[in-house]
Each structure stands twice: as structure tokens, then as C-alpha cells.
Design an enzyme around this catalytic site. Structure first.
Site, PDB file in Angstrom:
ATOM      1  N   ASP A 115      -3.536  99.692  20.385  1.00 43.39           N
ATOM      2  CA  ASP A 115      -4.062 100.246  19.131  1.00 43.39           C
ATOM      3  C   ASP A 115      -3.489  99.546  17.894  1.00 43.39           C
ATOM      4  O   ASP A 115      -3.644 100.032  16.778  1.00 43.39           O
ATOM      5  CB  ASP A 115      -3.767 101.762  19.090  1.00 43.39           C
ATOM      6  CG  ASP A 115      -4.601 102.488  18.055  1.00 43.39           C
ATOM      7  OD1 ASP A 115      -5.752 102.048  17.815  1.00 43.39           O
ATOM      8  OD2 ASP A 115      -4.117 103.464  17.460  1.00 43.39           O
ATOM      9  N   GLU A 156     -17.742 111.844  15.653  1.00 44.47           N
ATOM     10  CA  GLU A 156     -16.809 111.823  16.795  1.00 44.47           C
ATOM     11  C   GLU A 156     -15.421 111.379  16.371  1.00 44.47           C
ATOM     12  O   GLU A 156     -14.899 110.384  16.876  1.00 44.47           O
ATOM     13  CB  GLU A 156     -17.342 110.860  17.876  1.00 44.47           C
ATOM     14  CG  GLU A 156     -18.719 111.180  18.404  1.00 44.47           C
ATOM     15  CD  GLU A 156     -19.356 109.992  19.125  1.00 44.47           C
ATOM     16  OE1 GLU A 156     -18.762 108.892  19.137  1.00 44.47           O
ATOM     17  OE2 GLU A 156     -20.459 110.166  19.672  1.00 44.47           O
ATOM     18  N   PRO A 157     -14.785 112.086  15.438  1.00 43.29           N
ATOM     19  CA  PRO A 157     -13.453 111.660  14.992  1.00 43.29           C
ATOM     20  C   PRO A 157     -12.413 111.850  16.088  1.00 43.29           C
ATOM     21  O   PRO A 157     -12.440 112.854  16.798  1.00 43.29           O
ATOM     22  CB  PRO A 157     -13.167 112.596  13.811  1.00 43.29           C
ATOM     23  CG  PRO A 157     -13.969 113.821  14.102  1.00 43.29           C
ATOM     24  CD  PRO A 157     -15.218 113.346  14.795  1.00 43.29           C
ATOM     25  N   GLY A 169     -13.752 106.595  13.746  1.00 44.80           N
ATOM     26  CA  GLY A 169     -13.278 105.548  12.840  1.00 44.80           C
ATOM     27  C   GLY A 169     -12.616 106.092  11.589  1.00 44.80           C
ATOM     28  O   GLY A 169     -12.161 105.312  10.749  1.00 44.80           O
ATOM     29  N   LYS A 218     -10.561 111.295  24.282  1.00 41.56           N
ATOM     30  CA  LYS A 218      -9.724 110.202  24.793  1.00 41.56           C
ATOM     31  C   LYS A 218      -8.506 109.941  23.921  1.00 41.56           C
ATOM     32  O   LYS A 218      -7.481 109.466  24.384  1.00 41.56           O
ATOM     33  CB  LYS A 218     -10.553 108.918  24.932  1.00 41.56           C
ATOM     34  CG  LYS A 218     -10.877 108.212  23.615  1.00 41.56           C
ATOM     35  CD  LYS A 218     -11.321 106.752  23.882  1.00 41.56           C
ATOM     36  CE  LYS A 218     -11.511 105.947  22.622  1.00 41.56           C
ATOM     37  NZ  LYS A 218     -12.789 106.136  21.947  1.00 41.56           N
ATOM     38  N   HIS A 252     -20.705 103.665  15.851  1.00 36.89           N
ATOM     39  CA  HIS A 252     -19.261 103.773  15.651  1.00 36.89           C
ATOM     40  C   HIS A 252     -18.843 102.537  14.887  1.00 36.89           C
ATOM     41  O   HIS A 252     -19.059 101.424  15.354  1.00 36.89           O
ATOM     42  CB  HIS A 252     -18.543 103.866  17.004  1.00 36.89           C
ATOM     43  CG  HIS A 252     -17.110 104.321  16.892  1.00 36.89           C
ATOM     44  ND1 HIS A 252     -16.199 103.685  16.093  1.00 36.89           N
ATOM     45  CD2 HIS A 252     -16.449 105.357  17.463  1.00 36.89           C
ATOM     46  CE1 HIS A 252     -15.032 104.316  16.185  1.00 36.89           C
ATOM     47  NE2 HIS A 252     -15.158 105.340  17.004  1.00 36.89           N
TER      48      HIS A 252
END
Ligand SMILES: *Cc1c(COP(=O)(O)O)cnc(C)c1O
Length: 444
Positions: free
Chosen positions: A343, A293-294, A262, A94, A222
Site C-alpha cells: 500500500d 465503496e470507501p 479511493g 478487504k 474506481h
């Protein structure tokens, strides 16, 4: 032992003295790469903008564009392997589903974190085997779960009882990860208000999974996107240990821990990675597989965007005797600068081409030019929220037809751009590669 007899690890102290010293041996590679990056990006930007004459060009020829350095993505991967050798990264699609980036990462052996059918397809379509994909969305669409079953994408997360019933109905062979809540208060984008089971609900969920004869293979967490506090990782690893023990007491044999995303790409990464590695080694024996899951870590620094100044408003304050300017660019908060809103970023404007002069990497706004001209910078739509910078200073007088650029625009930018007001949400990406060793891994 019944899971209720267990208690979470209360002592969140961590002995920092036991940490191995932080490894900076890649620093030379990274520094050399950074200067080569500058050179390549600078020439790609210059070649493109020199080719556009705003006085004669067709509509859209002056559109904003990216230059992406795939060598930078490659260096980030080296840095990951060096600092987190136990942890297999699964890139969070994503964050930036750029095809060239995905295929480079696939060729480097990275796995993928997908959250929808389309993202699963992107990974499968470049030849990634389904075992390298984790469907890391705890609240999934039913038809997508059926699709995952068809395509044999078995690994998926859950954090609530309804989801377990859904998986039982649609994909009873799935390999499930119980996503737990974390303390994400120190992160840029908090995720735990939406996802994650609290530690007082995990026993109940595991009991239900057992009754439904589902296959729970691990724990996921996460710590929040843009995490800043390494203690968040320590606490999450300890909490995951607690849930592994609960599961073992119920007869599950969990084999994988997913430490989520993260990770930032600044100098803090080495510290985070060292703390995470040490806590993994303390709480999880070698036979437990560790994945992550970077997202932003891999792509943030690799993308630079150039934007065109389409209009300017001059504001003369007669009483103060000052002049300032409002600049209007052809990209903004509804476009690739959506990262400002979603973001919490503050992209830094820099001058690319001004009055016919190439000023790439010459100076930064404000810092070296405290006595320059003042600007506010705006996007092209009709909405007042479409602002890029409230105030910045440049030594130059910037005019219509000039170009600005912004670095670190790889994460959560073009993926969340809209077409509001008829501006395009697709932009050219020109690719360069500052790392020769990466060339064999780059697809066409
Ligand atoms: C967004 C997300 C990521 C990536 O987060 P980064 O902060 O970009 O590393 C990873 N996993 C899940 C489940 C996410 O929602």
C-alpha cells in the site's frame, strides 16, 4: 439512437466557481473527538505495556497489539453523511475485515463491498441483508457466483464479455454494474491496469448483455486507492454519464451509479467530496441512486499499533565518532506493516515506552529532535526486505524491551499480514470509543 452515434464528453473542464463552499461545520466535533481519541488510546496502550514484563513474561505476551477507536469510525461516518449526502457508502471489507468495525458500520446502515465468498459471509453473518451487499469483483470465481445466487446477493460488477457469459450461465437474474476504466495515475494503488472496460468497448458489452437478456442496472468505477486528484472523479462521472446514455439507447434502464473507493481521510476529503457531489448533481438527476465503496476512508485513522523492541545492534563509526542503532521489532513488512509493500505507506515510528518512561504523544521522531540518535527500524523475519524505517531520529537511547507505536494503521495492514517465519498473523485488538453517540451502534 444507436450507441455508436454517441461520443464521450470531451470537455473535462469543470467550473470550480460553481462549487458550494466547502463545509467545515463538523470541524469542532472532529477536533474534540481527536483529543479524546488521543487520551483513550494513550491510556489503553500504557495499561497494556505496563502489564508486560519482558524479563519474565511467557512467549508471545509481548506481541504487538492494536488499539482501535470505534468513535473515530463513527466520526468518519458523520463526515461522510455531511459531505456526500447523496451517496450511500458500501464499506470495502478487504481493507480491514475487523468484526467490531463491520458490525458498527452495519448498525449505522452502511452497505458492504465484498469480493469473495468469505467476505460475503462476513457481511451476511452479522445480519446484513443481501440487498446491502455488492459483489464488486469484475472477475469472479464460478462457484462464488453460484453461492451469491444461493444467498441472493444480486448486485455484482463485470467488465468483460466472458464474465457476461459466466453470469448468464450461473446467475441470469443478477443486477449487473458495468465497471469502466478510469484515469488512476494520481492514486497510490492503481487498479485500472487490472480492471475496467475502456469506453470504446462498453457499447459492445452492452449489446452482448442485451442479446443474453441480462439485467444491467448501473455503472461502476474506481479512481484508484488513495486518490489525490479530484479531477479523476469528474472525468469518471462524465464517462459514466456517457455509458448511461449508451445503455439507454439500447433499452436498458440504468438506475444506480457506483463511484467506488479511493477516498482519503485527510483534509482533502472535503474537497474531493464537494467536487464529486457537484459533478454528480450536474450529470445525474436525483432519481439515479448513487453508491460508493470507501475502504481506507473509514478505518485508516482508527487503528494504532504498539510494537516491542526485541533486539538492537549498535553501530559505532570510529572514523566519524558517531553511534547509530538498528532496532528490531516484533512486527514488520511480513506482518501488519505489509502496508509498506502493498500500500506504499511510510508508517511513522513514535516512542511509547522508553527506559520505563511513558512517552506517548510526547514528541515525533526527527522533527523536534534534529540532534538525537539515529535509528533504522526492522521487522523480526530473516529477510532484508523486512524494513520499517530506513532512518529516523529520537532524542532518547532506545533499548531492548522498549515499545514503539504507529498511528493510522487501520487500512491494508492486518488483513494482508502473513505467517512467514513462524510469526503470528493474528494480534489482539483492544477497543475504545471516543464518541458517546456511537455507543448504541456498537455490538458486543
Ligand atoms: C479496494 C477497493 C475498494 C476500496 O478502496 P479504498 O481506496 O480503500 O477506498 C473499493 N472498491 C473496489 C472494487 C476495490 O477493489
Amino acid at each position: 439512437m444507436a450507441p455508436s452515434a454517441l461520443t464521450p464528453i470531451e470537455d473535462y473542464q469543470f467550473n470550480y466557481e460553481n462549487l458550494k463552499s466547502i463545509d467545515h461545520s463538523l470541524k469542532t466535533t472532529i477536533d474534540n473527538g481527536a483529543s479524546k481519541t488521543k487520551q483513550l488510546i494513550g491510556s489503553a496502550l500504557k495499561a497494556h505495556v505496563d502489564n508486560v514484563d519482558p524479563d519474565t513474561c511467557d512467549a508471545g505476551e509481548e506481541d504487538p497489539f492494536f488499539v482501535a477507536d470505534l468513535g473515530e469510525v463513527y466520526r468518519q461516518h458523520l463526515r461522510w453523511k455531511k459531505n456526500l449526502p447523496r451517496v450511500t457508502p458500501h464499506y470495502a471489507v478487504k481493507c480491514n475485515p475487523d468484526k467490531r468495525v463491520l458490525s458498527l458500520l452495519a448498525n449505522l446502515g452502511v452497505g458492504f463491498d465484498c469480493a469473495s465468498k468469505a467476505e460475503i459471509d462476513m457481511a451476511l453473518n452479522i445480519g446484513v441483508q443481501p440487498e446491502r451487499i455488492i459483489y464488486a469483483q469484475p472477475c469472479k470465481t464460478k462457484s462464488y457466483v453460484r453461492y451469491a445466487a444461493q444467498r441472493n446477493v444480486k448486485q455484482m460488477t463485470f467488465d468483460n464479455a466472458d464474465e457476461l457469459h459466466k453470469v448468464k450461465q450461473l446467475f441470469p437474474d443478477a443486477e449487473l454494474f458495468l465497471r469502466i476504466l478510469t484515469d488512476d495515475s494520481g492514486s497510490l494503488c492503481r487498479l485500472s491496469q487490472k480492471f475496467g472496460a475502456s469506453l470504446d468497448s462498453t457499447a459492445e458489452l452492452l449489446v452482448l448483455a442485451k442479446q443474453l437478456e441480462l439485467n444491467v442496472v448501473g455503472v461502476a468505477f474506481h479512481v484508484g486507492s488513495g486518490a489525490s486528484d479530484p479531477k479523476a472523479f469528474i472525468k469518471a462521472v462524465q464517462d459514466a454519464r456517457f455509458v448511461f446514455d449508451q445503455a439507454a439507447a439500447l433499452g436498458f434502464q440504468m438506475h444506480t451509479l457506483d463511484v467506488g473507493g479511493g477516498f482519503n481521510c485527510d483534509d482533502d476529503f472535503e474537497t474531493m467530496a464537494t467536487v464529486l457531489s457537484a459533478s454528480l448533481d450536474e450529470y445525474f438527476p436525483d432519481e439515479i441512486r448513487i453508491i460508493a465503496e470507501p475502504g481506507r476512508y473509514y478505518v485508516s485513522t482508527a487503528f494504532t499499533i504498539a510494537c516491542h523492541v526485541i533486539a538492537r545492534r549498535t553501530i559505532a563509526d570510529a572514523s566519524l565518532g558517531t553511534t547509530s542503532y538498528m532496532l528490531y521489532l516484533n512486527d514488520g513488512a511480513y506482518g501488519n506493516f505489509s502496508s509498506i509493500i502493498f500500500d506504499h505507506q511510510n508508517p511513522e515510528p513514535r516512542l511509547l515506552k522508553c527506559g520505563g518512561k511513558n512517552l506517548f504523544d510526547v514528541r515525533r521522531p526527527g522533527y523536534e529532535t534534529p540532534s538525537g540518535y539515529e535509528y533504522s527500524i526492522w521487522g523480526p523475519t530473516c529477510d532484508g526486505i523486512d524494513n520499517i524505517s530506513k532512518c529516523c531520529t529520537f532524542a532518547e537511547v532506545i533499548n531492548v524491551g522498549d515499545w514503539l507505536y504507529f498511528e493510522n494503521m487501520g487500512a491494508y495492514t492486518k488483513c494482508s499480514a502473513t505467517r512467514f517465519n513462524g510469526f503470528t498473523d493474528t494480534h489482539d485488538v483492544e477497543y475504545v470509543c471516543s464518541e458517546e453517540d456511537a455507543l448504541p451502534f456498537i455490538g458486543a
